[in-house]
Design a protein around this motif. Structure first.
Motif, PDB file in Angstrom:
ATOM      1  N   LYS A  16       0.843  -1.208   0.000  1.00 18.61           N
ATOM      2  CA  LYS A  16       0.000   0.000   0.000  1.00 18.61           C
ATOM      3  C   LYS A  16       0.876   1.255   0.000  1.00 18.61           C
ATOM      4  O   LYS A  16       1.883   1.304   0.723  1.00 18.61           O
ATOM      5  CB  LYS A  16      -0.852   0.050   1.257  1.00 18.61           C
ATOM      6  N   ALA A  17       0.466   2.228  -0.780  1.00 17.15           N
ATOM      7  CA  ALA A  17       1.199   3.500  -0.771  1.00 17.15           C
ATOM      8  C   ALA A  17       0.199   4.636  -0.882  1.00 17.15           C
ATOM      9  O   ALA A  17      -0.773   4.549  -1.648  1.00 17.15           O
ATOM     10  CB  ALA A  17       2.188   3.547  -1.927  1.00 17.15           C
ATOM     11  N   PHE A  18       0.437   5.703  -0.129  1.00 20.95           N
ATOM     12  CA  PHE A  18      -0.456   6.860  -0.157  1.00 20.95           C
ATOM     13  C   PHE A  18       0.112   7.886  -1.126  1.00 20.95           C
ATOM     14  O   PHE A  18       1.098   8.565  -0.849  1.00 20.95           O
ATOM     15  CB  PHE A  18      -0.612   7.463   1.241  1.00 20.95           C
ATOM     16  N   GLY A  19      -0.547   7.973  -2.276  1.00 20.81           N
ATOM     17  CA  GLY A  19      -0.124   8.882  -3.334  1.00 20.81           C
ATOM     18  C   GLY A  19      -0.830   8.433  -4.597  1.00 20.81           C
ATOM     19  O   GLY A  19      -1.311   7.297  -4.664  1.00 20.81           O
ATOM     20  N   PRO A  20      -0.927   9.299  -5.607  1.00 17.69           N
ATOM     21  CA  PRO A  20      -1.612   8.933  -6.838  1.00 17.69           C
ATOM     22  C   PRO A  20      -0.773   8.034  -7.742  1.00 17.69           C
ATOM     23  O   PRO A  20       0.457   8.060  -7.692  1.00 17.69           O
ATOM     24  CB  PRO A  20      -1.863  10.282  -7.512  1.00 17.69           C
ATOM     25  N   SER A  21      -1.471   7.264  -8.580  1.00 13.08           N
ATOM     26  CA  SER A  21      -0.814   6.489  -9.627  1.00 13.08           C
ATOM     27  C   SER A  21      -0.157   7.459 -10.609  1.00 13.08           C
ATOM     28  O   SER A  21      -0.462   8.659 -10.606  1.00 13.08           O
ATOM     29  CB  SER A  21      -1.864   5.661 -10.374  1.00 13.08           C
ATOM     30  N   ARG A  22       0.688   6.915 -11.475  1.00  9.82           N
ATOM     31  CA  ARG A  22       1.328   7.773 -12.490  1.00  9.82           C
ATOM     32  C   ARG A  22       0.273   8.514 -13.320  1.00  9.82           C
ATOM     33  O   ARG A  22       0.393   9.704 -13.593  1.00  9.82           O
ATOM     34  CB  ARG A  22       2.201   6.888 -13.399  1.00  9.82           C
ATOM     35  N   LEU A  23      -0.796   7.795 -13.679  1.00  7.98           N
ATOM     36  CA  LEU A  23      -1.814   8.432 -14.529  1.00  7.98           C
ATOM     37  C   LEU A  23      -2.609   9.498 -13.778  1.00  7.98           C
ATOM     38  O   LEU A  23      -2.993  10.509 -14.363  1.00  7.98           O
ATOM     39  CB  LEU A  23      -2.758   7.368 -15.102  1.00  7.98           C
ATOM     40  N   ALA A  24      -2.846   9.285 -12.499  1.00  2.00           N
ATOM     41  CA  ALA A  24      -3.571  10.315 -11.734  1.00  2.00           C
ATOM     42  C   ALA A  24      -2.655  11.502 -11.450  1.00  2.00           C
ATOM     43  O   ALA A  24      -3.102  12.653 -11.422  1.00  2.00           O
ATOM     44  CB  ALA A  24      -4.114   9.715 -10.437  1.00  2.00           C
ATOM     45  N   ALA A  25      -1.365  11.228 -11.275  1.00  3.13           N
ATOM     46  CA  ALA A  25      -0.407  12.307 -10.990  1.00  3.13           C
ATOM     47  C   ALA A  25      -0.150  13.180 -12.214  1.00  3.13           C
ATOM     48  O   ALA A  25       0.480  14.228 -12.102  1.00  3.13           O
ATOM     49  CB  ALA A  25       0.914  11.717 -10.485  1.00  3.13           C
ATOM     50  N   GLU A  26      -0.676  12.762 -13.370  1.00  2.95           N
ATOM     51  CA  GLU A  26      -0.474  13.582 -14.572  1.00  2.95           C
ATOM     52  C   GLU A  26      -1.079  14.982 -14.397  1.00  2.95           C
ATOM     53  O   GLU A  26      -0.676  15.922 -15.071  1.00  2.95           O
ATOM     54  CB  GLU A  26      -1.037  12.889 -15.830  1.00  2.95           C
TER      55      GLU A  26
END
Ligand code: AMP
Ligand code: GLY
Length: 419
Positions: free
Chosen positions: A89-99
């Motif tokens: 588990k990681a708290f942060g957006p996926s690469r696509l959401a972080a776009e």
């Protein structure tokens, strides 16, 4: 529970220190962190933010319950996707959401498509077309490198010539490499800037206190743009109605849009806003916590941060509470010369404790001793909470007067816009 924070700056110091306060948290590791964090009982792990497989191996071997990802470049590199694929588990957006952060053009498309108020714009990869657009629109006008540029890829041009020069540097002279292969040119928005942060999972979100950063290096908002020289929260002169309006017209719409695009958002969403005569408008989205805003927002959290993130990750309703009085304010101490060239290896003042928190960004132990030396542009930050902005300023600036800051500089007007 054991936790891992990825990153090395003042932001990660604040996240990790806050997590360690809670009963169920035995140990907080920071990769790679900086030596100043060790003074707060945090455990440094010598693995860089781009070494995903080593980080994953570390998290597995050390029974890490979840990881909190600090920096934008790690998110843009898909660190959360890699952790998830490894069953972590990681708290942060996926690469696509972080776009939303790593492509300003993408962020603009989403805003236009889902009706989020923002500056009118054009995106260009050909210099002549960019030039023609600038000449047609006139100045003031804002030229932005499309990709990540450490907060330095934005030129607010007061004349057409300046704007054309900025576009030339980005598109033809490769000033920001690939990040400047496309430019977003947008309408200049006039008004007061503020930042709105939210913890997010999908369409559920939890707003944090408003904050105001100080991006220019010197007093009176003069000098070059930096990562941020100081901040305070909440912004006392922003009425609640502006926050409510921002939630309705910006946060809700962008999160719905991201779900509709098949890129549901998880993590901290950071909206950089300007309060214009037509209401709040977006100047940028970031896919992470701000630095230095985290250092003045998290001390105001009165609920169990570790439990809050655990609940959000599990899609349970978290109980998040904030200090509802006073102001938290912090001043960054930077190396003379920052954001350009600066010296490293200068001795740092003693760490403060109690009423005034010291967060470290660029700090390193001297050989075998636990005395700290400077090791970066932004070096440390002093943060306090007081009844008013002026009382907080007085506490911080009195403390800074007592410290030997030879070789460093700081702004003496953090928070003054609120007075
Ligand atoms: P950004 O990196 O997008 O946050 O931009 C850096 C700074 O440039 C912001 O903090 C603003 O002060 C300024 N800026 C960016 N876009 C605009 C705009 N459209 N109008 C006015 N100022 C802007
Ligand atoms: N404080 C500005 C940023 O984190 O981007």
């Amino acid at each position: 529970m054991k936790l891992l924070v990825v990153g090395s700056g003042g932001r990660e110091h604040a996240i990790a220190k806050k997590l360690l306060e809670y009963r169920d948290v035995e140990q907080v590791f920071v990769a790679p962190g900086n030596d100043g964090m060790a003074l707060d009982g945090l455990d440094l792990v010598n693995i860089g933010i781009s070494e995903h497989s080593r980080l994953i191996e570390f998290a597995k071997e050390n029974d890490i319950a979840w990881s909190f990802i600090g920096p934008d470049d790690a998110l843009a590199a898909g660190i959360v996707d890699d952790f998830n694929q490894a069953g972590l588990k990681a708290f942060g957006p996926s690469r696509l959401a972080a776009e939303l952060e790593w492509s300003k053009d993408f962020a603009k498309e989403i805003m236009v498509k889902y009706g989020v108020p923002t500056a009118a714009y054009g995106t260009f990869s050909e210099f002549e077309e960019a030039k023609a657009y600038i000449e047609k629109q006139g100045a003031p006008i804002v030229v932005k490198a499309d990709g990540l540029a450490l907060g330095k890829g934005v030129v607010v041009a007061e004349t057409v010539e300046q704007a054309v020069e900025a576009a030339h540097e980005m598109l033809l002279d490769n000033k920001f490499g690939d990040s400047g292969a496309r430019v977003v040119i947008e309408e200049f928005l006039d008004g007061e800037e503020f930042s709105l942060f939210a913890f997010v999972n999908g369409d559920r979100f939890y707003i944090m206190p408003t904050a105001q950063d100080h991006k220019r290096a010197y007093d009176g908002d003069k000098g070059p743009n930096t990562g941020g020289m100081g901040a305070y929260a909440p912004v006392p002169h922003l009425p609640q109605s502006v926050v409510d309006q921002s939630v309705e017209t910006i946060i809700k719409l962008v999160l719905k849009g991201m779900i509709a695009e098949g890129r549901p958002y998880l993590g901290v969403l950071y909206a950089g806003l300007i309060l214009t005569a037509d209401g709040p408008k977006v100047i940028e989205f970031n896919s992470r916590f701000g630095d230095p805003e985290t250092q003045i927002i998290l001390p105001r959290l009165t609920s169990d941060f570790a439990q809050n993130i655990t609940d959000i990750l599990d899609k349970k309703e978290p109980t998040i509470t904030w200090l509802d009085e006073g102001v938290t304010l912090g001043v960054v101490v930077a190396s003379e010369g920052y954001p350009l060239d600066y010296e490293k290896g200068l001795p740092l003042p003693e760490k403060t404790d109690g009423d005034i928190i010291t967060y470290y960004a660029g700090a390193k132990f001297t050989g075998n001793s636990r005395a700290l030396l400077s090791n970066g542009g932004r070096v440390y930050m002093l943060v306090t909470t007081a009844d008013t902005v002026s009382a907080a300023q007085k506490k911080i600036y009195d403390q800074l007067e007592k410290q030997d800051t030879t070789g460093f500089f700081y702004r003496t007007d953090i928070g003054s816009k609120a007075l």
